[in-house]
Design a protein around this motif. Sequence first.
Motif, PDB file in Angstrom:
ATOM      1  N   ARG A  98       0.815  -1.203   0.000  1.00 20.72           N
ATOM      2  CA  ARG A  98       0.000   0.000   0.000  1.00 20.72           C
ATOM      3  C   ARG A  98       0.860   1.269   0.000  1.00 20.72           C
ATOM      4  NH1 ARG A  98      -4.704  -0.428   3.989  1.00 20.72           N
ATOM      5  NH2 ARG A  98      -5.368  -1.862   2.366  1.00 20.72           N
ATOM      6  N   GLU A  99       1.907   1.275   0.812  1.00 19.96           N
ATOM      7  CA  GLU A  99       2.627   2.535   0.980  1.00 19.96           C
ATOM      8  C   GLU A  99       3.864   2.624   0.096  1.00 19.96           C
ATOM      9  OE1 GLU A  99       2.982   3.927   4.933  1.00 19.96           O
ATOM     10  OE2 GLU A  99       1.029   3.129   5.498  1.00 19.96           O
ATOM     11  N   TYR A 100       4.424   1.500  -0.269  1.00 15.58           N
ATOM     12  CA  TYR A 100       5.608   1.555  -1.119  1.00 15.58           C
ATOM     13  C   TYR A 100       5.216   1.476  -2.589  1.00 15.58           C
ATOM     14  CZ  TYR A 100      10.359   0.876  -2.693  1.00 15.58           C
ATOM     15  OH  TYR A 100      11.551   1.030  -3.321  1.00 15.58           O
ATOM     16  N   LEU A 101       4.397   0.467  -2.904  1.00 12.84           N
ATOM     17  CA  LEU A 101       3.988   0.282  -4.297  1.00 12.84           C
ATOM     18  C   LEU A 101       3.200   1.486  -4.811  1.00 12.84           C
ATOM     19  CD1 LEU A 101       4.346  -2.027  -6.331  1.00 12.84           C
ATOM     20  CD2 LEU A 101       2.054  -2.790  -5.753  1.00 12.84           C
ATOM     21  N   SER A 102       2.414   2.113  -3.906  1.00 14.92           N
ATOM     22  CA  SER A 102       1.586   3.239  -4.342  1.00 14.92           C
ATOM     23  C   SER A 102       2.441   4.422  -4.778  1.00 14.92           C
ATOM     24  CB  SER A 102       0.630   3.665  -3.237  1.00 14.92           C
ATOM     25  OG  SER A 102       1.364   4.157  -2.144  1.00 14.92           O
ATOM     26  N   THR A 103       3.704   4.492  -4.320  1.00 13.37           N
ATOM     27  CA  THR A 103       4.568   5.579  -4.780  1.00 13.37           C
ATOM     28  C   THR A 103       5.158   5.260  -6.154  1.00 13.37           C
ATOM     29  OG1 THR A 103       6.499   4.612  -3.717  1.00 13.37           O
ATOM     30  CG2 THR A 103       5.227   6.191  -2.420  1.00 13.37           C
ATOM     31  N   LEU A 104       5.082   3.966  -6.538  1.00 13.58           N
ATOM     32  CA  LEU A 104       5.694   3.564  -7.811  1.00 13.58           C
ATOM     33  C   LEU A 104       4.687   3.502  -8.949  1.00 13.58           C
ATOM     34  CD1 LEU A 104       7.972   0.637  -6.533  1.00 13.58           C
ATOM     35  CD2 LEU A 104       8.602   3.017  -6.930  1.00 13.58           C
ATOM     36  N   VAL A 105       3.532   2.867  -8.688  1.00 19.85           N
ATOM     37  CA  VAL A 105       2.552   2.677  -9.765  1.00 19.85           C
ATOM     38  C   VAL A 105       1.173   3.117  -9.300  1.00 19.85           C
ATOM     39  CG1 VAL A 105       3.735   0.806 -10.947  1.00 19.85           C
ATOM     40  CG2 VAL A 105       2.272   0.295  -9.000  1.00 19.85           C
ATOM     41  N   PRO A 106       0.359   3.638 -10.214  1.00 22.26           N
ATOM     42  CA  PRO A 106      -0.980   4.083  -9.815  1.00 22.26           C
ATOM     43  C   PRO A 106      -1.964   2.935  -9.628  1.00 22.26           C
ATOM     44  CG  PRO A 106      -0.602   4.540 -12.137  1.00 22.26           C
ATOM     45  CD  PRO A 106       0.675   3.997 -11.603  1.00 22.26           C
ATOM     46  N   TRP A 107      -1.623   1.761 -10.160  1.00 26.03           N
ATOM     47  CA  TRP A 107      -2.621   0.662 -10.109  1.00 26.03           C
ATOM     48  C   TRP A 107      -2.303  -0.335  -9.003  1.00 26.03           C
ATOM     49  CZ3 TRP A 107       0.759  -3.221 -11.114  1.00 26.03           C
ATOM     50  CH2 TRP A 107       1.828  -2.927 -11.949  1.00 26.03           C
ATOM     51  N   TRP A 108      -1.673   0.154  -7.929  1.00 25.50           N
ATOM     52  CA  TRP A 108      -1.243  -0.739  -6.850  1.00 25.50           C
ATOM     53  C   TRP A 108      -2.389  -1.509  -6.218  1.00 25.50           C
ATOM     54  CZ3 TRP A 108      -3.199   0.348  -2.005  1.00 25.50           C
ATOM     55  CH2 TRP A 108      -3.843   1.576  -1.901  1.00 25.50           C
ATOM     56  N   GLN A 109      -3.595  -0.904  -6.241  1.00 23.44           N
ATOM     57  CA  GLN A 109      -4.691  -1.588  -5.546  1.00 23.44           C
ATOM     58  C   GLN A 109      -5.132  -2.856  -6.274  1.00 23.44           C
ATOM     59  OE1 GLN A 109      -7.628   1.175  -4.067  1.00 23.44           O
ATOM     60  NE2 GLN A 109      -8.825  -0.502  -3.240  1.00 23.44           N
ATOM     61  N   TYR A 110      -4.880  -2.899  -7.594  1.00 21.11           N
ATOM     62  CA  TYR A 110      -5.137  -4.157  -8.317  1.00 21.11           C
ATOM     63  C   TYR A 110      -4.260  -5.269  -7.751  1.00 21.11           C
ATOM     64  CZ  TYR A 110      -7.673  -1.741 -12.033  1.00 21.11           C
ATOM     65  OH  TYR A 110      -8.577  -1.016 -12.735  1.00 21.11           O
ATOM     66  N   VAL A 111      -2.998  -4.913  -7.482  1.00 23.33           N
ATOM     67  CA  VAL A 111      -2.082  -5.908  -6.940  1.00 23.33           C
ATOM     68  C   VAL A 111      -2.582  -6.395  -5.579  1.00 23.33           C
ATOM     69  CG1 VAL A 111       0.290  -6.353  -6.217  1.00 23.33           C
ATOM     70  CG2 VAL A 111      -0.152  -4.811  -8.142  1.00 23.33           C
ATOM     71  N   LEU A 112      -2.979  -5.430  -4.745  1.00 23.25           N
ATOM     72  CA  LEU A 112      -3.446  -5.794  -3.406  1.00 23.25           C
ATOM     73  C   LEU A 112      -4.694  -6.675  -3.490  1.00 23.25           C
ATOM     74  CD1 LEU A 112      -2.707  -5.190  -0.465  1.00 23.25           C
ATOM     75  CD2 LEU A 112      -4.345  -3.324  -0.515  1.00 23.25           C
TER      76      LEU A 112
END
Lengths: 292, 323
Positions: B274-288
């Motif tokens: 949530r906090e690291y990936l969200s700084t890298l890509v906008p679609w992090w919530q798909y991953v989660l």
Amino acid sequence: MRDEEAVNTQFWVIQTFNGVSYGALLFLVGSGLSLIFGVMRIVNLAHGSYFLLGGYVALSVIWTTGSWLLAIPVAASSIALVGLLMERFFLRPLGFDPLRQVLLTVGFAFLFQQAALDIWTGNNFNINPPDALTKSIVVGGIYFPLYRAFMIATALTIGLILWLVMEKTRMGAAVRATVDDAQMARGVGVDTSRISMFIFALGAFLAALGGVIGGAFLGIYPGLDFEILPLAFAVVIIGGMGSLGGAAIGALLVGLADNFGKALFPEISYFTLYAPMALILAVKPTGLFGRE
Amino acid sequence: MASQQTKIMAVVAVLAALAIVIPNTNSFVILLATRALAFSILVMSLDILLGFTGLPSLGQAAYLGVGAYLTAILATKFQFGLGYDFWVVVVLGILAGAALAAIFGLLAIRASGVYFLMITLALGQCVWGLAYRWNSLTGGDNGINLRTRPKFGIDLAHDVTFFYLVFGFFVVSLLAMYVLVRSPFGRSLAGIRERELRMKILGYNTWLHKYIAFVIAGGFGGLSGVLWAHTAGIVSPENVVLTTSVDALLMAVLGGAGTLVGGVIGAFIVFGLREYLSTLVPWWQYVLGGVYVATILYLPGGVMGIPERIRQWRAVSGRAERQ
């Protein structure tokens, strides 16, 4: 003195009207949730997402065709399809394992949230109904917004259709049998797997319908999914899980409690909504009108 | 099957590595790890209910919220808990969490399964409703900002010092809960999870066992709230909302329910994504979301269940080869 009294009556009449119309909206969301729980024993935490997605799809339809009337069936049917696919390909393979199924619906709620953000951005939108419905009617010096009357009428119509299907058709009888005792229903030849699929799609349909209709006065925005979800649960719990009539009464009570709570004691208004719900559950886990 | 001793050694080694490596990284990672550790205490307390007693609670954020709001209100309205009296707040936070659980438990423990899930959801919403609407006490939607962290001999405003404090609380909580689940009391909880009726017939007061487990979990939830308030520096309805409870539940399942440390792994994965990936890509919530869905579909035992899955798979393929 007379004036004060008139204002007072006016306050109660308007608040009651608002409460009932809000209850009408909650009935659309809650009845589907209740049926899903009754038939499959699944707590569908993606139900709020159906509501929100319904609103978003309706917006897209309105933007492209300009027709609000067309938006209603298109949005409701496409979300029903989403629900159907979700049930068939993800919930069904888990078999009868309520906890994992519940968790799976949450996973989907997060996926839907992100998808909505990507497709429709994070802005607040309003669904504008046709002008004919935005007028007010005046009865006894009090202005009643026509749109809220339309919501009540819609919920009544849907409720009546649902009731007729459940009570008078073979399909409805099979659904009721599954709610009462799924194992027994299977034993006498009811295809409960198909019933589950049908009910899940119907629930998604009703929730999305609520989203389109409710979007006109709640607005459509990210986060609405998890705001409407606990209210839908309150409806189901008060009304009793798997009971259509219960959902109607529950929706009415929650709509009124929410409206009067916010108007009369704003600081503890949500508490006055959820505390009775917890108490009811503690005393009667199947809800006020639920069958054991 | 790895013996209990090797497992403990592995956990100790990982903890020691965390304690040495994290403070030498950048401030972003230090804060992230501190958050994850503080929240882990809540997730482990939930695991006592979910994994060891078989009670899926969907309102666990309420206990974190009570501890956090108590800390914030005492600090901002009474300037209390910012010196040595921080330790008093810790005790009060634990007691507040336990007290709330003691009240809620009376209503909730009777129910089981999905009904337990629903009633804890309703109770959690009560707390959220108060936090959200009771403006004069809780600051409503804006929440309460904590301007400073406590200072007593050591200055907790320093992120590394604060990390070690939270780490210390985390280790003590982990140890305490480990002892609890290994105790005869913990064994009876497992018995209730497997088959409550049999435990009843054997003469156990299953209601009381579940109630005590619920209260203990509430206490740890309160502790995690006290730490969370100072970690985040802000307490808001966001901390008690339904999605936070859901997060805790998913973290426990993601890591592996009934393992305690699994919840910690789950917390680190989710906070990391949530906090690291969200700084890298906008679609992090798909991953989660994808990770959640995949875990539930294909890894019922969570991350901690992976070795077991590999062994099963090897055993099956080994047998296939011999034939």
